[in-house]
Write a protein that holds these residues in place. Structure first.
Motif, PDB file in Angstrom:
ATOM      1  N   GLU A   1      51.381  30.526  34.141  1.00  0.00           N
ATOM      2  CA  GLU A   1      50.376  30.349  33.346  1.00  0.00           C
ATOM      3  C   GLU A   1      49.247  31.412  33.776  1.00  0.00           C
ATOM      4  OE1 GLU A   1      46.753  27.032  32.731  1.00  0.00           O
ATOM      5  OE2 GLU A   1      48.511  26.248  33.475  1.00  0.00           O
ATOM      6  N   LEU A   2      49.068  31.738  34.992  1.00  0.00           N
ATOM      7  CA  LEU A   2      47.871  32.655  35.451  1.00  0.00           C
ATOM      8  C   LEU A   2      48.338  33.791  35.053  1.00  0.00           C
ATOM      9  CD1 LEU A   2      45.831  33.566  37.413  1.00  0.00           C
ATOM     10  CD2 LEU A   2      47.614  33.929  39.294  1.00  0.00           C
ATOM     11  N   VAL A   3      49.575  34.528  35.175  1.00  0.00           N
ATOM     12  CA  VAL A   3      49.888  35.674  34.818  1.00  0.00           C
ATOM     13  C   VAL A   3      49.742  35.824  33.231  1.00  0.00           C
ATOM     14  CG1 VAL A   3      52.081  37.316  34.398  1.00  0.00           C
ATOM     15  CG2 VAL A   3      51.628  36.237  36.378  1.00  0.00           C
ATOM     16  N   THR A   4      50.123  34.674  32.438  1.00  0.00           N
ATOM     17  CA  THR A   4      49.837  34.680  30.689  1.00  0.00           C
ATOM     18  C   THR A   4      48.551  34.971  30.573  1.00  0.00           C
ATOM     19  OG1 THR A   4      52.008  33.419  30.483  1.00  0.00           O
ATOM     20  CG2 THR A   4      50.353  33.348  28.813  1.00  0.00           C
ATOM     21  N   LYS A   5      47.352  34.008  31.250  1.00  0.00           N
ATOM     22  CA  LYS A   5      46.106  34.516  30.983  1.00  0.00           C
ATOM     23  C   LYS A   5      45.605  35.650  31.336  1.00  0.00           C
ATOM     24  CE  LYS A   5      44.598  30.705  33.271  1.00  0.00           C
ATOM     25  NZ  LYS A   5      43.788  29.430  33.783  1.00  0.00           N
ATOM     26  N   MET A   6      46.146  36.294  32.363  1.00  0.00           N
ATOM     27  CA  MET A   6      45.574  37.518  32.749  1.00  0.00           C
ATOM     28  C   MET A   6      46.179  38.608  31.627  1.00  0.00           C
ATOM     29  SD  MET A   6      46.602  40.067  36.218  1.00  0.00           S
ATOM     30  CE  MET A   6      48.372  39.951  35.945  1.00  0.00           C
ATOM     31  N   TYR A   7      47.232  38.532  31.354  1.00  0.00           N
ATOM     32  CA  TYR A   7      47.955  39.527  30.324  1.00  0.00           C
ATOM     33  C   TYR A   7      47.204  39.407  29.026  1.00  0.00           C
ATOM     34  CZ  TYR A   7      50.723  42.242  33.219  1.00  0.00           C
ATOM     35  OH  TYR A   7      51.090  43.040  34.115  1.00  0.00           O
ATOM     36  N   GLU A   8      46.735  37.931  28.511  1.00  0.00           N
ATOM     37  CA  GLU A   8      46.051  37.665  27.199  1.00  0.00           C
ATOM     38  C   GLU A   8      44.512  38.364  27.523  1.00  0.00           C
ATOM     39  OE1 GLU A   8      46.060  33.658  27.282  1.00  0.00           O
ATOM     40  OE2 GLU A   8      47.540  33.483  26.116  1.00  0.00           O
ATOM     41  N   PHE A   9      43.975  38.463  28.602  1.00  0.00           N
ATOM     42  CA  PHE A   9      42.775  39.101  28.901  1.00  0.00           C
ATOM     43  C   PHE A   9      42.737  40.386  28.767  1.00  0.00           C
ATOM     44  CE2 PHE A   9      40.277  41.239  32.278  1.00  0.00           C
ATOM     45  CZ  PHE A   9      38.852  40.915  31.894  1.00  0.00           C
ATOM     46  N   ILE A  10      44.028  40.989  29.205  1.00  0.00           N
ATOM     47  CA  ILE A  10      44.049  42.575  29.513  1.00  0.00           C
ATOM     48  C   ILE A  10      44.396  42.827  27.833  1.00  0.00           C
ATOM     49  CG2 ILE A  10      45.654  44.321  29.853  1.00  0.00           C
ATOM     50  CD1 ILE A  10      46.014  42.839  32.672  1.00  0.00           C
ATOM     51  N   SER A  11      45.081  42.261  27.124  1.00  0.00           N
ATOM     52  CA  SER A  11      45.547  42.601  25.771  1.00  0.00           C
ATOM     53  C   SER A  11      44.353  42.552  24.859  1.00  0.00           C
ATOM     54  CB  SER A  11      46.524  41.564  25.345  1.00  0.00           C
ATOM     55  OG  SER A  11      46.077  40.355  24.876  1.00  0.00           O
ATOM     56  N   GLU A  12      43.230  41.670  25.265  1.00  0.00           N
ATOM     57  CA  GLU A  12      42.178  41.389  24.170  1.00  0.00           C
ATOM     58  C   GLU A  12      40.778  42.258  24.669  1.00  0.00           C
ATOM     59  OE1 GLU A  12      41.766  37.336  24.273  1.00  0.00           O
ATOM     60  OE2 GLU A  12      43.723  37.005  23.122  1.00  0.00           O
ATOM     61  N   PHE A  13      40.934  42.730  26.012  1.00  0.00           N
ATOM     62  CA  PHE A  13      39.841  43.289  26.527  1.00  0.00           C
ATOM     63  C   PHE A  13      39.395  44.645  25.714  1.00  0.00           C
ATOM     64  CE2 PHE A  13      37.220  46.033  29.361  1.00  0.00           C
ATOM     65  CZ  PHE A  13      36.325  44.984  30.003  1.00  0.00           C
ATOM     66  N   ASP A  14      38.101  44.712  25.526  1.00  0.00           N
ATOM     67  CA  ASP A  14      37.557  45.647  24.488  1.00  0.00           C
ATOM     68  C   ASP A  14      36.039  45.966  25.010  1.00  0.00           C
ATOM     69  OD1 ASP A  14      37.159  47.575  22.541  1.00  0.00           O
ATOM     70  OD2 ASP A  14      36.473  46.175  21.158  1.00  0.00           O
ATOM     71  N   ASP A  15      35.885  46.674  26.301  1.00  0.00           N
ATOM     72  CA  ASP A  15      34.589  46.844  26.678  1.00  0.00           C
ATOM     73  C   ASP A  15      34.866  47.900  27.756  1.00  0.00           C
ATOM     74  OD1 ASP A  15      31.862  46.595  27.385  1.00  0.00           O
ATOM     75  OD2 ASP A  15      32.049  44.748  27.808  1.00  0.00           O
ATOM     76  N   GLU A  16      33.749  48.249  28.479  1.00  0.00           N
ATOM     77  CA  GLU A  16      33.806  49.214  29.733  1.00  0.00           C
ATOM     78  C   GLU A  16      34.763  48.583  30.614  1.00  0.00           C
ATOM     79  OE1 GLU A  16      30.251  50.928  31.467  1.00  0.00           O
ATOM     80  OE2 GLU A  16      29.189  50.930  29.644  1.00  0.00           O
ATOM     81  N   ILE A  17      35.576  49.489  31.092  1.00  0.00           N
ATOM     82  CA  ILE A  17      36.687  49.024  32.130  1.00  0.00           C
ATOM     83  C   ILE A  17      35.930  49.077  33.500  1.00  0.00           C
ATOM     84  CG2 ILE A  17      38.692  49.917  33.361  1.00  0.00           C
ATOM     85  CD1 ILE A  17      39.363  51.554  30.604  1.00  0.00           C
ATOM     86  N   PRO A  18      36.220  47.995  34.136  1.00  0.00           N
ATOM     87  CA  PRO A  18      35.523  47.476  35.395  1.00  0.00           C
ATOM     88  C   PRO A  18      35.711  48.657  36.379  1.00  0.00           C
ATOM     89  CG  PRO A  18      36.432  45.430  34.474  1.00  0.00           C
ATOM     90  CD  PRO A  18      36.950  46.632  33.444  1.00  0.00           C
ATOM     91  N   GLY A  19      35.028  49.281  37.165  1.00  0.00           N
ATOM     92  CA  GLY A  19      35.333  50.100  38.119  1.00  0.00           C
ATOM     93  C   GLY A  19      35.587  51.644  37.591  1.00  0.00           C
ATOM     94  N   ALA A  20      35.465  51.787  36.504  1.00  0.00           N
ATOM     95  CA  ALA A  20      35.927  53.202  35.927  1.00  0.00           C
ATOM     96  C   ALA A  20      34.672  54.152  35.938  1.00  0.00           C
ATOM     97  CB  ALA A  20      36.679  52.972  34.556  1.00  0.00           C
ATOM     98  N   THR A  21      34.312  54.205  37.200  1.00  0.00           N
ATOM     99  CA  THR A  21      33.334  55.413  37.146  1.00  0.00           C
ATOM    100  C   THR A  21      33.288  56.194  38.310  1.00  0.00           C
ATOM    101  OG1 THR A  21      31.601  53.865  38.558  1.00  0.00           O
ATOM    102  CG2 THR A  21      31.521  53.696  36.148  1.00  0.00           C
ATOM    103  N   ALA A  22      32.939  57.435  38.305  1.00  0.00           N
ATOM    104  CA  ALA A  22      33.144  58.255  39.563  1.00  0.00           C
ATOM    105  C   ALA A  22      32.653  57.498  40.804  1.00  0.00           C
ATOM    106  CB  ALA A  22      32.218  59.618  39.338  1.00  0.00           C
ATOM    107  N   ARG A  23      31.418  56.751  40.801  1.00  0.00           N
ATOM    108  CA  ARG A  23      31.214  56.220  42.036  1.00  0.00           C
ATOM    109  C   ARG A  23      31.995  55.083  42.503  1.00  0.00           C
ATOM    110  NH1 ARG A  23      29.227  51.342  43.436  1.00  0.00           N
ATOM    111  NH2 ARG A  23      27.657  51.090  44.867  1.00  0.00           N
TER     112      ARG A  23
END
Length: 159
Positions: free
Chosen positions: A100-122
């Motif tokens: 259930e945890l892994v399924t929810k995580m991959y649902e989150f990843i499959s639907e994510f459409d925003d700025e990727i967390p932590g994807a900055t030079a800093r």
């Protein structure tokens, strides 16, 4: 020199799934390492580093914010072979415990459409190496082909 446990798995028989890779004792506690195998080794192309990197950022963010599991998360990151990810959790767990945890995580990843967390030079040492559309696609593929209808065969390593 003795082979480590992960090199004793017959990768020619291994299919996408969720597998207990190992259990380790740390003091009086047990930690369980899971093999989240997304592609069939040596049969399918491996994932490219950009989408692996994006899945890592999104998966780690999801896991460390999950109200029920965040205190058990030790590590989430890619396999060197780029066919899946390792998830290390505190506790003596089995594959069925985290479906259930892994399924929810991959649902989150499959639907994510925003700025990727932590994807900055800093925040990241290689922030430009990201591919959100491909990460979405691979997460959806893993969901549809493996997680949503997972069976015992894909929860225990083949022998």
């Amino acid at each position: 020199m003795e082979k480590i446990a992960s090199f004793t798995i017959n990768h020619l028989l291994l299919e996408p799934g969720i597998y207990v890779s190992r259990k380790d004792h740390v003091g009086s506690e047990i930690i369980t390492t899971f093999d989240l195998r997304m592609t069939r080794p040596n049969y399918e192309p491996v994932m490219n580093t950009a989408e692996v990197h994006t899945i890592e950022h999104l998966g780690a963010t999801f896991l460390r914010n999950d109200k029920d599991w965040k205190r058990k998360v030790v590590y989430f990151g890619p396999m060197g072979c780029r066919t899946g990810f390792y998830l290390i959790l505190a506790g003596d767990l089995e594959s069925k415990d985290i479906v259930e945890l892994v399924t929810k995580m991959y649902e989150f990843i499959s639907e994510f459409d925003d700025e990727i967390p932590g994807a900055t030079a800093r925040d990241c040492g290689n922030y430009l190496d990201q591919n959100l559309p491909m990460a979405n696609y691979l997460a959806k593929r893993y969901l549809e082909n493996t997680l949503l209808d997972i069976d015992e065969k894909h929860l225990i390593y083949p022998e």
